[in-house]
Motif scaffolding. Structure first.
Motif, PDB file in Angstrom:
ATOM      1  N   ALA A  27       0.821  -1.194   0.000  1.00 40.90           N
ATOM      2  CA  ALA A  27       0.000   0.000   0.000  1.00 40.90           C
ATOM      3  C   ALA A  27       0.859   1.249   0.000  1.00 40.90           C
ATOM      4  O   ALA A  27       0.564   2.245  -0.676  1.00 40.90           O
ATOM      5  N   THR A  28       1.968   1.203   0.759  1.00 41.08           N
ATOM      6  CA  THR A  28       2.857   2.359   0.817  1.00 41.08           C
ATOM      7  C   THR A  28       3.473   2.639  -0.547  1.00 41.08           C
ATOM      8  O   THR A  28       3.537   3.790  -1.000  1.00 41.08           O
ATOM      9  N   ILE A  58      -6.565   3.823   3.728  1.00 41.78           N
ATOM     10  CA  ILE A  58      -5.126   3.629   3.902  1.00 41.78           C
ATOM     11  C   ILE A  58      -4.504   4.929   4.395  1.00 41.78           C
ATOM     12  O   ILE A  58      -4.652   5.988   3.769  1.00 41.78           O
ATOM     13  N   VAL A  59      -3.836   4.839   5.524  1.00 42.14           N
ATOM     14  CA  VAL A  59      -3.172   5.990   6.134  1.00 42.14           C
ATOM     15  C   VAL A  59      -1.696   5.650   6.299  1.00 42.14           C
ATOM     16  O   VAL A  59      -1.346   4.697   7.001  1.00 42.14           O
ATOM     17  N   ASP A  60      -0.842   6.421   5.629  1.00 42.79           N
ATOM     18  CA  ASP A  60       0.606   6.171   5.693  1.00 42.79           C
ATOM     19  C   ASP A  60       0.934   4.712   5.413  1.00 42.79           C
ATOM     20  O   ASP A  60       1.780   4.096   6.071  1.00 42.79           O
ATOM     21  N   GLY A  61       0.241   4.146   4.423  1.00 41.25           N
ATOM     22  CA  GLY A  61       0.520   2.787   4.006  1.00 41.25           C
ATOM     23  C   GLY A  61      -0.091   1.703   4.865  1.00 41.25           C
ATOM     24  O   GLY A  61       0.157   0.517   4.657  1.00 41.25           O
ATOM     25  N   ARG A 117       2.311   1.459  13.638  1.00 41.00           N
ATOM     26  CA  ARG A 117       2.685   2.331  12.513  1.00 41.00           C
ATOM     27  C   ARG A 117       1.779   3.548  12.455  1.00 41.00           C
ATOM     28  O   ARG A 117       2.223   4.661  12.139  1.00 41.00           O
ATOM     29  N   VAL A 118       0.481   3.345  12.749  1.00 40.29           N
ATOM     30  CA  VAL A 118      -0.494   4.439  12.728  1.00 40.29           C
ATOM     31  C   VAL A 118      -1.370   4.322  13.962  1.00 40.29           C
ATOM     32  O   VAL A 118      -1.789   3.218  14.338  1.00 40.29           O
ATOM     33  N   ALA A 119      -1.644   5.439  14.615  1.00 38.99           N
ATOM     34  CA  ALA A 119      -2.462   5.428  15.830  1.00 38.99           C
ATOM     35  C   ALA A 119      -3.936   5.235  15.488  1.00 38.99           C
ATOM     36  O   ALA A 119      -4.400   5.687  14.434  1.00 38.99           O
ATOM     37  N   SER A 126     -16.894   6.183  14.098  1.00 43.77           N
ATOM     38  CA  SER A 126     -16.301   4.846  14.148  1.00 43.77           C
ATOM     39  C   SER A 126     -14.825   4.958  14.512  1.00 43.77           C
ATOM     40  O   SER A 126     -14.130   5.872  14.051  1.00 43.77           O
ATOM     41  N   THR A 127     -14.367   4.041  15.317  1.00 45.80           N
ATOM     42  CA  THR A 127     -12.948   3.990  15.663  1.00 45.80           C
ATOM     43  C   THR A 127     -12.227   3.109  14.655  1.00 45.80           C
ATOM     44  O   THR A 127     -12.575   1.941  14.478  1.00 45.80           O
ATOM     45  N   LEU A 128     -11.237   3.685  13.980  1.00 39.30           N
ATOM     46  CA  LEU A 128     -10.450   2.942  12.995  1.00 39.30           C
ATOM     47  C   LEU A 128      -9.159   2.466  13.631  1.00 39.30           C
ATOM     48  O   LEU A 128      -8.494   3.208  14.364  1.00 39.30           O
ATOM     49  N   ILE A 129      -8.811   1.219  13.330  1.00 43.05           N
ATOM     50  CA  ILE A 129      -7.603   0.616  13.893  1.00 43.05           C
ATOM     51  C   ILE A 129      -6.771   0.001  12.774  1.00 43.05           C
ATOM     52  O   ILE A 129      -7.291  -0.304  11.700  1.00 43.05           O
ATOM     53  N   PRO A 130      -5.486  -0.215  13.007  1.00 37.76           N
ATOM     54  CA  PRO A 130      -4.642  -0.885  11.999  1.00 37.76           C
ATOM     55  C   PRO A 130      -5.058  -2.353  11.857  1.00 37.76           C
ATOM     56  O   PRO A 130      -4.941  -3.135  12.800  1.00 37.76           O
ATOM     57  N   LEU A 131      -5.538  -2.705  10.697  1.00 40.68           N
ATOM     58  CA  LEU A 131      -6.072  -4.056  10.486  1.00 40.68           C
ATOM     59  C   LEU A 131      -5.016  -5.141  10.685  1.00 40.68           C
ATOM     60  O   LEU A 131      -5.251  -6.132  11.380  1.00 40.68           O
TER      61      LEU A 131
END
Length: 420
Positions: A27-28, A58-61, A117-119, A126-131
């Protein structure tokens, strides 16, 4: 070994770091190359799309997904702590706890700090988390297909109750019975004259095979700590089932003979497989007559210390004679036969099976519901996705039709998907 099982085995053996690098790095690279990061990302859980309240981004890859939806699909319990704006996610099977805090790049895993990698972030409620991080912490494997922008998740094995049907040429797979939690022996039926019988061309009490007798098979299941059910089949093709349900005297006599047979032959319960109800006519009247029969059977079975299970057509099928809510209150467990949508010519359509589960769950608690899977339709390659739906919805388990059709490759899939 089938191709689907081999592929899953490879992914299960992959190192978590490598999987994360594949998901995040692709993704990055695409984002750095000016790729359309705003394009949609598809999430597949056990080879079937996972609906989410908010599209993955996608946030910062790093692929970010709604926390609650992914947690529930993986069977993870969650707790939101407003004061600290943090989330505690726990795996009920092993007690592992992961704590995430909005805006913080540090997660606590089993009490140990781990960098993200991402907070986690809040978007549109909705709360988004690193999958990748979250899924892998709970034993799931994650892979990324850059060409299709698809994230594929293989859920970890989960505890499910497993049932197998033993009927119609099942003897050659009799040794597999010990690998299931329950076995339903389809050795009784209502005949064309509406009489309960142990004879006929199918669903009959079998003859001994050498030293192996029907009773030794039943007793063997009990001795191994499994549950042997006496399954009684009936069809309403010529109105023979309706005749029993509408005649109180005939119904009571049938119930007495069913319960006597189950108790005397040392079964632990009765499983009704009464099919074909409500294709035509007054569906509510048919439902009430069947409810009345099951209510009386439940009382008679309980008096003899027997459990009761019912197998039903799916609510998105052709038959309307099943009051799922009432039947669920009367039975110890229910099997929804989510198959034969297209004549069992190939794997059942996932959308139809998914719909059957969701609609049944409107009336039946998940802890009572088993997904019926027919190996007349499925194969070792398609089986995992069906079991994945049972895990996704937190069902009680799966019921396999039938011994004699399962085979070693499908048995391997079951062992890989279900934790003992």
């Amino acid at each position: 070994m089938n191709s689907s099982f081999r592929e899953k085995a490879k992914r299960l053996a992959a190192v978590t770091l490598a999987a994360c690098a594949g998901l995040c790095g692709s993704a990055t690279a695409m984002a750095q190359a000016g790729g359309p990061a705003e394009q949609s990302v598809t999430i597949l859980l056990d080879d079937y799309p996972l609906p989410l309240p908010l599209a993955p981004t996608i946030v910062d890859g790093t692929t970010m997904v709604p926390f609650r939806a992914i947690s529930e699909a993986l069977g993870i319990t969650v707790e939101w702590q407003e004061e600290t704006r943090s989330i505690a996610a726990a795996d009920p099977t092993d007690g592992k706890v992961v704590e995430l805090t909005l805006g913080s790049n540090v997660a606590r895993v089993g009490g140990i700090d781990t960098e993200l990698r991402v907070a986690p972030m809040s978007v549109d409620g909705s709360t988004l988390i690193p999958l990748a991080f979250f899924s892998q912490q709970f034993g799931a494997n994650v892979s990324w297909d850059a060409a299709t922008r698809t994230v594929s998740i293989d859920s970890p094995p989960r505890q499910l109750r497993t049932m197998a049907f033993y009927a119609i040429s099942s003897f050659r797979e009799a040794p597999l019975a010990s690998s299931f939690d329950a076995v339903a022996f389809g050795w009784g039926r209502l005949d064309e004259s509406s009489n309960f019988t142990l004879e006929g061309k199918d669903f009959y009490w079998p003859e001994p095979a050498g030293d192996v007798t029907p009773q030794s098979l039943v007793d063997g299941v009990t001795e191994q700590g499994r549950d042997p059910y006496f399954m009684v089949f009936a069809s309403d093709a010529a109105g023979e089932l309706t005749a029993v349900l509408e005649d109180e005297t005939l119904a009571e006599g049938t119930i007495e003979r069913i319960v006597d047979t189950a108790a005397e032959r040392r079964f632990s319960g009765v499983l009704l497989d009464f099919e074909g109800l409500g294709l035509t006519g007054d569906a509510e009247a048919v439902q009430e007559s069947y409810n009345s029969f099951v209510r009386k059977l439940d009382s008679a079975a309980d008096a003899r210390g027997l459990r009761l299970a019912v197998a039903v057509h799916p609510p998105n099928g052709a038959y309307r004679g099943y009051d799922y809510k009432t039947l669920a209150t009367l039975s110890d467990e229910m099997i929804v036969m989510a198959y034969a949508y297209e004549g069992e010519k190939g794997p059942e359509p996932m959308k139809r099976v998914d719909e059957a589960i969701r609609r049944t769950l409107n009336d039946v608690p998940a802890e009572k519901l088993l997904l019926g899977i027919s190996m007349g339709s499925e194969n070792a390659d398609s089986l995992g996705a069906k079991i994945g739906l049972a895990k996704r919805y937190g069902l009680r388990g799966i019921a396999m039709w039938r011994l004699g059709l399962i085979g070693e490759e499908a048995s391997q899939v079951i062992r890989a998907e279900v934790r003992e």
